[in-house]
Scaffold this motif. Sequence first.
Motif, PDB file in Angstrom:
ATOM      1  N   PRO B 185       0.842  -1.192   0.000  1.00  0.00           N
ATOM      2  CA  PRO B 185       0.000   0.000   0.000  1.00  0.00           C
ATOM      3  C   PRO B 185       0.883   1.250   0.000  1.00  0.00           C
ATOM      4  O   PRO B 185       0.546   2.263   0.605  1.00  0.00           O
ATOM      5  CB  PRO B 185      -0.775  -0.139   1.314  1.00  0.00           C
ATOM      6  CG  PRO B 185       0.171  -0.882   2.225  1.00  0.00           C
ATOM      7  CD  PRO B 185       1.202  -1.605   1.366  1.00  0.00           C
ATOM      8  N   VAL B 186       2.014   1.163  -0.701  1.00  0.00           N
ATOM      9  CA  VAL B 186       3.049   2.194  -0.645  1.00  0.00           C
ATOM     10  C   VAL B 186       2.563   3.519  -1.231  1.00  0.00           C
ATOM     11  O   VAL B 186       2.709   4.584  -0.630  1.00  0.00           O
ATOM     12  CB  VAL B 186       4.297   1.714  -1.419  1.00  0.00           C
ATOM     13  CG1 VAL B 186       5.372   2.779  -1.414  1.00  0.00           C
ATOM     14  CG2 VAL B 186       4.827   0.416  -0.828  1.00  0.00           C
ATOM     15  N   ALA B 187       1.977   3.441  -2.419  1.00  0.00           N
ATOM     16  CA  ALA B 187       1.510   4.661  -3.076  1.00  0.00           C
ATOM     17  C   ALA B 187       0.330   5.253  -2.315  1.00  0.00           C
ATOM     18  O   ALA B 187       0.259   6.466  -2.104  1.00  0.00           O
ATOM     19  CB  ALA B 187       1.112   4.359  -4.520  1.00  0.00           C
ATOM     20  N   ALA B 188      -0.585   4.389  -1.892  1.00  0.00           N
ATOM     21  CA  ALA B 188      -1.749   4.879  -1.149  1.00  0.00           C
ATOM     22  C   ALA B 188      -1.305   5.586   0.124  1.00  0.00           C
ATOM     23  O   ALA B 188      -1.848   6.633   0.489  1.00  0.00           O
ATOM     24  CB  ALA B 188      -2.686   3.720  -0.816  1.00  0.00           C
ATOM     25  N   THR B 189      -0.304   5.032   0.791  1.00  0.00           N
ATOM     26  CA  THR B 189       0.193   5.655   2.019  1.00  0.00           C
ATOM     27  C   THR B 189       0.746   7.040   1.736  1.00  0.00           C
ATOM     28  O   THR B 189       0.448   8.001   2.448  1.00  0.00           O
ATOM     29  CB  THR B 189       1.286   4.773   2.664  1.00  0.00           C
ATOM     30  OG1 THR B 189       0.694   3.536   3.063  1.00  0.00           O
ATOM     31  CG2 THR B 189       1.892   5.451   3.884  1.00  0.00           C
ATOM     32  N   THR B 190       1.517   7.168   0.669  1.00  0.00           N
ATOM     33  CA  THR B 190       2.127   8.472   0.406  1.00  0.00           C
ATOM     34  C   THR B 190       1.083   9.476  -0.099  1.00  0.00           C
ATOM     35  O   THR B 190       1.118  10.651   0.255  1.00  0.00           O
ATOM     36  CB  THR B 190       3.369   8.334  -0.504  1.00  0.00           C
ATOM     37  OG1 THR B 190       3.911   9.620  -0.740  1.00  0.00           O
ATOM     38  CG2 THR B 190       3.080   7.686  -1.807  1.00  0.00           C
ATOM     39  N   LEU B 191       0.103   9.000  -0.873  1.00  0.00           N
ATOM     40  CA  LEU B 191      -0.974   9.899  -1.300  1.00  0.00           C
ATOM     41  C   LEU B 191      -1.793  10.357  -0.094  1.00  0.00           C
ATOM     42  O   LEU B 191      -2.171  11.528   0.022  1.00  0.00           O
ATOM     43  CB  LEU B 191      -1.883   9.193  -2.314  1.00  0.00           C
ATOM     44  CG  LEU B 191      -1.242   8.858  -3.668  1.00  0.00           C
ATOM     45  CD1 LEU B 191      -2.129   7.909  -4.466  1.00  0.00           C
ATOM     46  CD2 LEU B 191      -0.977  10.131  -4.472  1.00  0.00           C
ATOM     47  N   PHE B 192      -2.063   9.416   0.817  1.00  0.00           N
ATOM     48  CA  PHE B 192      -2.800   9.745   2.034  1.00  0.00           C
ATOM     49  C   PHE B 192      -1.998  10.736   2.882  1.00  0.00           C
ATOM     50  O   PHE B 192      -2.551  11.683   3.454  1.00  0.00           O
ATOM     51  CB  PHE B 192      -3.086   8.461   2.818  1.00  0.00           C
ATOM     52  CG  PHE B 192      -3.843   8.670   4.101  1.00  0.00           C
ATOM     53  CD1 PHE B 192      -5.193   8.974   4.083  1.00  0.00           C
ATOM     54  CD2 PHE B 192      -3.205   8.566   5.332  1.00  0.00           C
ATOM     55  CE1 PHE B 192      -5.902   9.171   5.271  1.00  0.00           C
ATOM     56  CE2 PHE B 192      -3.898   8.754   6.524  1.00  0.00           C
ATOM     57  CZ  PHE B 192      -5.247   9.059   6.492  1.00  0.00           C
ATOM     58  N   ALA B 193      -0.691  10.531   2.928  1.00  0.00           N
ATOM     59  CA  ALA B 193       0.172  11.436   3.702  1.00  0.00           C
ATOM     60  C   ALA B 193       0.081  12.862   3.171  1.00  0.00           C
ATOM     61  O   ALA B 193       0.037  13.820   3.941  1.00  0.00           O
ATOM     62  CB  ALA B 193       1.623  10.942   3.664  1.00  0.00           C
ATOM     63  N   ASP B 194       0.041  13.006   1.840  1.00  0.00           N
ATOM     64  CA  ASP B 194      -0.076  14.344   1.247  1.00  0.00           C
ATOM     65  C   ASP B 194      -1.367  15.024   1.701  1.00  0.00           C
ATOM     66  O   ASP B 194      -1.371  16.194   2.092  1.00  0.00           O
ATOM     67  CB  ASP B 194      -0.099  14.254  -0.291  1.00  0.00           C
ATOM     68  CG  ASP B 194       1.258  13.903  -0.879  1.00  0.00           C
ATOM     69  OD1 ASP B 194       2.245  13.863  -0.120  1.00  0.00           O
ATOM     70  OD2 ASP B 194       1.325  13.665  -2.095  1.00  0.00           O
ATOM     71  N   VAL B 195      -2.458  14.268   1.620  1.00  0.00           N
ATOM     72  CA  VAL B 195      -3.762  14.823   2.001  1.00  0.00           C
ATOM     73  C   VAL B 195      -3.772  15.196   3.483  1.00  0.00           C
ATOM     74  O   VAL B 195      -4.249  16.266   3.871  1.00  0.00           O
ATOM     75  CB  VAL B 195      -4.880  13.794   1.699  1.00  0.00           C
ATOM     76  CG1 VAL B 195      -6.207  14.238   2.292  1.00  0.00           C
ATOM     77  CG2 VAL B 195      -5.011  13.579   0.194  1.00  0.00           C
TER      78      VAL B 195
END
Lengths: 413, 413
Positions: B185-195
Amino acid sequence: MRERIEAANAQAVGRITSADPVLIDIAPAGEVIPGLVGRMILHSGPPVGWSRMCGAQRGACIGMVLFEGWAKNPAEAEQLLASGAITLEPNHHHQAVGPMAGTITRSLPVFVVKDTASGSRACCRQVEGRQQFGDYSDEALDGLRRWRDVWAPSLRQGIQQKGGVTLRPIIAKALQMGDELHNRPVAATTLFADVMALAMVEAGVSKNNLLATLAHLTYNEFFFLGLSMASAKAFCDAAAGIAYSTVVTAMARNGTEFGIRVSGLGDEWYTAPAPRIDGLYLTGYSADDAGLDMGDSAITETVGWGGFVLGGAPGILSLIGGTSEQAMQISRDMGEITVATHPTYRIPALGFVGAPVGIDIVKVMRSGIVPVIDTAIAHKDPGYPKIGAGMVRAPSECFEKALQAYARRYGLS
Amino acid sequence: MRERIEAANAQAVGRITSADPVLIDIAPAGEVIPGLVGRMILHSGPPVGWSRMCGAQRGACIGMVLFEGWAKNPAEAEQLLASGAITLEPNHHHQAVGPMAGTITRSLPVFVVKDTASGSRACCRQVEGRQQFGDYSDEALDGLRRWRDVWAPSLRQGIQQKGGVTLRPIIAKALQMGDELHNRPVAATTLFADVMALAMVEAGVSKNNLLATLAHLTYNEFFFLGLSMASAKAFCDAAAGIAYSTVVTAMARNGTEFGIRVSGLGDEWYTAPAPRIDGLYLTGYSADDAGLDMGDSAITETVGWGGFVLGGAPGILSLIGGTSEQAMQISRDMGEITVATHPTYRIPALGFVGAPVGIDIVKVMRSGIVPVIDTAIAHKDPGYPKIGAGMVRAPSECFEKALQAYARRYGLS
């Protein structure tokens, strides 16, 4: 002779694969780009005067003249440019690169990336979807002003706080997340955003500027392209000027001509007419509107990203067309014209094989395979934003001319 | 009859594909999980008492007893658990899920995700690499305390500021960035982190907490798994209880048994012994140390992520083994046992085809193809952190038992 060439190429490609890029600053171009003085506009591609400049690049130049306040309106800007009062020089002659029209002037903040392995340093301007495509409207220039006044200074605070941002881990990880770092730097942008969020908070950037800059990073997927380009340019400059090397150290286009440089052939450009792009268009535009291939961004392909790792970035196909099988085949083809694979930048979809690096003009001419570049499309006339994206093949004429020059220089038959 | 089943399955899978998950809160489990009261530990998988519980889950329970302060040391905790003074119930019986041992107690903050399309709501605990694997050391419990005291409250402030975080865009984008949302879930984690960076800055989270929480998000690639699990559980609960439907609504393991639930068969579990995992081990561990398959995280496969979209996530293969061709084949196989493809969650590497959704027990039994789950590996004994990751196939016995029960219930031969 063959061993001499191989040794030279190994040295050139070694400079590329051992490079360790660090973002050391974001600063006004006039402070950090050597030789950028006075009323000068740096542009993408090989040299081109105003009279032969394509529509989109003309539009972008008009935009920069207005941005710098050298003229009061587009007509006055155009007159000034036509008069020769503004010096036009390629980014590549100033240790710099720029996406699409590539225009850089002294007030525009640019990324400064240093390859700490070689000491080579290069700059690139920010990526956006309007002015760099030739749109000189006030809305387009507003994006440049926000970059100059808010986003760039806020990021600069973060970079200074961290003492530089190492880019290799971001690049390596992004290539395993479906990025090819040219038209799809989505993962790299979000990974960079995470790092910069921490750095800017730590640096005490004001709440308003922090929010504005985080939003810019979060909603501007192309952001990291400026960093992959600056990195690639630094790598290529480190690989340039190695006697006997047949490795390509620049591919750049100005919308009129496509040019390449070769390590063993110094700073000379080998050019051909800029090719037409095969692509998909945004609503309201078609191939009839399209300008020809433009931008320094093919520096990413020059170091083995972009079209060279397309097989690992199938998400981009919704933007540029094609199937994932075709994308895989292109990556395999690029392996045929390069001298090495990257030891660190590995592509999961290609069985974790490294990105193909070091385009060899001999291999290109022998195989008949030319580099594939995925790229954005600008309008043929000044005044438009981005109109599409697609794929383009480098003209074999450039490689042919380079090989002829190589034969002359090194006395080959 | 066949039409009745098809209509029921279309309805069930429609609930999954139309789901619109929103993270509405991160709150102490006792405040948001129905029926979680007093000295109760929720665990992963179908029901299992202390006496039959596997080593890793026992270790995790000991950890939770210590975390809640119900005992002073591991020996006392174990005694308490063996005495029956602590109630042990499956997460799945409480609209909740948990990764690996899955242990949740009242003080532990959990993600609360609401599917706004159906109104279904589910909770999941945070993901980490120690306590949930059975490690009850003080260092392991420190991670839980940091979550409770710093990371969860800071994120909660951000969520409240935003009025909830819509997850569908993050999920859709991450699936195009090489995530399968289970072990990658690497990309989802970083996208979530941005938000969340934006939301937490906006909410005025203190600088120290902001830095700590951003660092946690940036350096904990598995973070988003808790959100994909909570989302998947909400979808599955919305798809549950539809008469005649043969669609699977839960796959869950407790390290002792693997169990499934089927929409048309209510809350009943159909179980088989937990299988052994075929995987790669962290340095110092081998297959001899491995416990059996464990965790509620197979809820992600139940909605078409994880092993079902492995072909789009080749980056995970460095973690779990296998080739990208095998991964592609697994995704195609999963298409054989599902009733639909997802209209929004599309996989570029698979030609932008949607994720295969809605496991049909009839198709499983007819084809002989069982669901493939990619998963982490825990130690067979209590007290260890994560030791590896790999792939596992759901036992066909579960599907066989379910189909027999279905035949009895609906009078099929």
